[in-house]
Design an enzyme around this catalytic site. Sequence first.
Site, PDB file in Angstrom:
ATOM      1  N   ALA A 115       0.831  -1.213   0.000  1.00 50.84           N
ATOM      2  CA  ALA A 115       0.000   0.000   0.000  1.00 50.84           C
ATOM      3  C   ALA A 115       0.868   1.267   0.000  1.00 50.84           C
ATOM      4  O   ALA A 115       1.951   1.263   0.578  1.00 50.84           O
ATOM      5  CB  ALA A 115      -0.888   0.004   1.238  1.00 50.84           C
ATOM      6  N   PRO A 116       0.404   2.313  -0.673  1.00 44.18           N
ATOM      7  CA  PRO A 116      -0.914   2.504  -1.295  1.00 44.18           C
ATOM      8  C   PRO A 116      -1.052   1.957  -2.701  1.00 44.18           C
ATOM      9  O   PRO A 116      -2.072   2.181  -3.353  1.00 44.18           O
ATOM     10  CB  PRO A 116      -1.084   4.027  -1.291  1.00 44.18           C
ATOM     11  CG  PRO A 116       0.311   4.554  -1.397  1.00 44.18           C
ATOM     12  CD  PRO A 116       1.173   3.580  -0.639  1.00 44.18           C
ATOM     13  N   GLY A 117      -0.052   1.227  -3.199  1.00 40.35           N
ATOM     14  CA  GLY A 117      -0.261   0.480  -4.432  1.00 40.35           C
ATOM     15  C   GLY A 117       0.303   1.095  -5.707  1.00 40.35           C
ATOM     16  O   GLY A 117       0.029   0.597  -6.793  1.00 40.35           O
ATOM     17  N   LYS A 119       3.332   1.053  -6.868  1.00 43.29           N
ATOM     18  CA  LYS A 119       4.206   0.112  -7.588  1.00 43.29           C
ATOM     19  C   LYS A 119       3.422  -1.107  -8.063  1.00 43.29           C
ATOM     20  O   LYS A 119       3.784  -1.718  -9.059  1.00 43.29           O
ATOM     21  CB  LYS A 119       5.397  -0.292  -6.717  1.00 43.29           C
ATOM     22  CG  LYS A 119       6.287   0.891  -6.377  1.00 43.29           C
ATOM     23  CD  LYS A 119       7.510   0.477  -5.606  1.00 43.29           C
ATOM     24  CE  LYS A 119       8.256   1.697  -5.091  1.00 43.29           C
ATOM     25  NZ  LYS A 119       7.523   2.438  -4.005  1.00 43.29           N
ATOM     26  N   GLU A 137      -0.818  -6.228   2.202  1.00 42.19           N
ATOM     27  CA  GLU A 137      -0.667  -5.057   3.077  1.00 42.19           C
ATOM     28  C   GLU A 137      -1.275  -5.388   4.431  1.00 42.19           C
ATOM     29  O   GLU A 137      -2.369  -5.944   4.507  1.00 42.19           O
ATOM     30  CB  GLU A 137      -1.337  -3.834   2.450  1.00 42.19           C
ATOM     31  CG  GLU A 137      -1.442  -2.618   3.354  1.00 42.19           C
ATOM     32  CD  GLU A 137      -0.093  -2.097   3.857  1.00 42.19           C
ATOM     33  OE1 GLU A 137       0.852  -1.983   3.065  1.00 42.19           O
ATOM     34  OE2 GLU A 137       0.010  -1.818   5.068  1.00 42.19           O
ATOM     35  N   ASP A 164      -0.395  -9.677   7.327  1.00 41.86           N
ATOM     36  CA  ASP A 164       1.029  -9.487   7.593  1.00 41.86           C
ATOM     37  C   ASP A 164       1.776 -10.426   6.637  1.00 41.86           C
ATOM     38  O   ASP A 164       1.532 -11.642   6.662  1.00 41.86           O
ATOM     39  CB  ASP A 164       1.285  -9.868   9.056  1.00 41.86           C
ATOM     40  CG  ASP A 164       2.724  -9.642   9.470  1.00 41.86           C
ATOM     41  OD1 ASP A 164       3.613  -9.704   8.599  1.00 41.86           O
ATOM     42  OD2 ASP A 164       2.950  -9.420  10.676  1.00 41.86           O
ATOM     43  N   ASP A 180       9.229  -3.667  -1.202  1.00 41.13           N
ATOM     44  CA  ASP A 180       9.437  -2.226  -1.043  1.00 41.13           C
ATOM     45  C   ASP A 180       9.221  -1.955   0.444  1.00 41.13           C
ATOM     46  O   ASP A 180       8.127  -1.610   0.872  1.00 41.13           O
ATOM     47  CB  ASP A 180       8.414  -1.487  -1.928  1.00 41.13           C
ATOM     48  CG  ASP A 180       8.627   0.016  -1.936  1.00 41.13           C
ATOM     49  OD1 ASP A 180       9.788   0.453  -2.003  1.00 41.13           O
ATOM     50  OD2 ASP A 180       7.618   0.755  -1.886  1.00 41.13           O
ATOM     51  N   CYS A 231      13.048   3.787   0.638  1.00 43.94           N
ATOM     52  CA  CYS A 231      13.269   5.209   0.365  1.00 43.94           C
ATOM     53  C   CYS A 231      14.151   5.773   1.482  1.00 43.94           C
ATOM     54  O   CYS A 231      13.926   6.866   1.969  1.00 43.94           O
ATOM     55  CB  CYS A 231      11.953   5.961   0.210  1.00 43.94           C
ATOM     56  SG  CYS A 231      10.837   5.820   1.612  1.00 43.94           S
TER      57      CYS A 231
HETATM   58  N1  SAM Z   1       5.074  -0.171  -2.335  1.00 42.34           N
HETATM   59  C1  SAM Z   1       4.154   0.866  -1.857  1.00 42.34           C
HETATM   60  C2  SAM Z   1       3.866   1.810  -3.005  1.00 42.34           C
HETATM   61  O1  SAM Z   1       4.729   1.992  -3.870  1.00 42.34           O
HETATM   62  O2  SAM Z   1       2.756   2.375  -3.057  1.00 42.34           O
HETATM   63  C3  SAM Z   1       4.720   1.561  -0.633  1.00 42.34           C
HETATM   64  C4  SAM Z   1       5.014   0.588   0.496  1.00 42.34           C
HETATM   65  S1  SAM Z   1       5.469   1.352   2.024  1.00 42.34           S
HETATM   66  C5  SAM Z   1       7.137   1.718   1.759  1.00 42.34           C
HETATM   67  C6  SAM Z   1       5.576  -0.035   3.097  1.00 42.34           C
HETATM   68  C7  SAM Z   1       4.212  -0.645   3.451  1.00 42.34           C
HETATM   69  O3  SAM Z   1       4.448  -1.878   4.119  1.00 42.34           O
HETATM   70  C8  SAM Z   1       3.346   0.164   4.394  1.00 42.34           C
HETATM   71  O4  SAM Z   1       2.088   0.363   3.811  1.00 42.34           O
HETATM   72  C9  SAM Z   1       3.227  -0.726   5.645  1.00 42.34           C
HETATM   73  O5  SAM Z   1       1.972  -0.621   6.286  1.00 42.34           O
HETATM   74  C10 SAM Z   1       3.420  -2.093   5.051  1.00 42.34           C
HETATM   75  N2  SAM Z   1       3.916  -3.163   5.951  1.00 42.34           N
HETATM   76  C11 SAM Z   1       4.832  -3.051   6.936  1.00 42.34           C
HETATM   77  N3  SAM Z   1       5.075  -4.256   7.485  1.00 42.34           N
HETATM   78  C12 SAM Z   1       4.299  -5.151   6.825  1.00 42.34           C
HETATM   79  C13 SAM Z   1       4.114  -6.560   6.917  1.00 42.34           C
HETATM   80  N4  SAM Z   1       4.795  -7.275   7.831  1.00 42.34           N
HETATM   81  N5  SAM Z   1       3.259  -7.156   6.077  1.00 42.34           N
HETATM   82  C14 SAM Z   1       2.582  -6.428   5.161  1.00 42.34           C
HETATM   83  N6  SAM Z   1       2.705  -5.093   5.020  1.00 42.34           N
HETATM   84  C15 SAM Z   1       3.558  -4.463   5.836  1.00 42.34           C
END
Ligand code: SAM
Length: 289
Positions: A115-117, A119, A137, A164, A180, A231
């Site tokens: 999220a937010p999706g 990529k 997510e 998770d 990511d 990032c």
């Molecule tokens: N790839 C996304 C984009 O380009 O729109 C951005 C991702 S952001 C850097 C990292 C995401 O990982 C966050 O939304 C966070 O809530 C989620 N997250 C963190 N730990 C997680 C886990 N163990 N399982 C699933 N999602 C997780």
Amino acid sequence: MIPEELKNRLEASYGTLFSDILHGYGAKRAVTLRANTLKTTAEQVAAVLTGNEIVFERPAWYSDAFILPSADEEDVRHLLLYADGGLYLQSLSSMLPPLVLDPQAGENVLDMTAAPGGKTTELLALSGGKALITACERDGARFARMQFNLSRQGASRVNAVRTDALMLDDFLRFDKILLDAPCTGTGTITEGARIRFSADYLAKCVRAQKKLIGKAIRLLKKGGTLVYSTCSLLKEENEGAVDEALRLGAKLLTADIPSEIPRLPSREGTATILPTQVYEGFFVAKLTK
Ligand code: SAM
């Protein structure tokens, strides 16, 4: 004001290049967007921008990317094409991990922390709408935002899973995985932004990144491709995660990043993008097992 703890770490890693990082942090970053080819074409996006007198440039390395040097995000949000999902506000650096992963039609792809999706839809678009994508997510509000974005961007065929990623069944296997990872965000700092950084927060991110990259390696098919990105500019979150992957038996490949993109020194084969007026600070590594 950069917290002392962060300044010390960046200086220790990058020496005199710290002043370039500071320069990038102080820049007002240009608005950038991606034409969503699931819904429209880059030519149509160019025509709409021109029709609305929005000046743009196009980086040579990705025909779907647009840089708007003098517009602000509100100018874009007012466009019908924005509401229709024909374009997506996205930083140029964050367009790189899906390009490095290079998803193809029919491949089983996992976007592990999605999220937010942004990529996720890019991955689907790059495969011509034909990769079989699972987007995971954990956070409820962010998952809902992702579902909204996937629907608006014409990517409803993505299998969105609110869970998770560490809980995914270990028997699953994917051809390609994008991790990511959640991170401190030290690449995205801009003038006036509130900076959340502490040694404890960094340690928490590093712990999560190590667990997630270990899980990604388990879920990857033999010979498959894993792209790890953050990032952040901090070696602990970047090369540190790569070290963990290598310790678990993964092999490092070269992440091909266009040479015109400004970089900071990083482990051979990986890329750390220097924050500038156009680029966010970012890290990309490509691995296999
Ligand atoms: N790839 C996304 C984009 O380009 O729109 C951005 C991702 S952001 C850097 C990292 C995401 O990982 C966050 O939304 C966070 O809530 C989620 N997250 C963190 N730990 C997680 C886990 N163990 N399982 C699933 N999602 C997780």
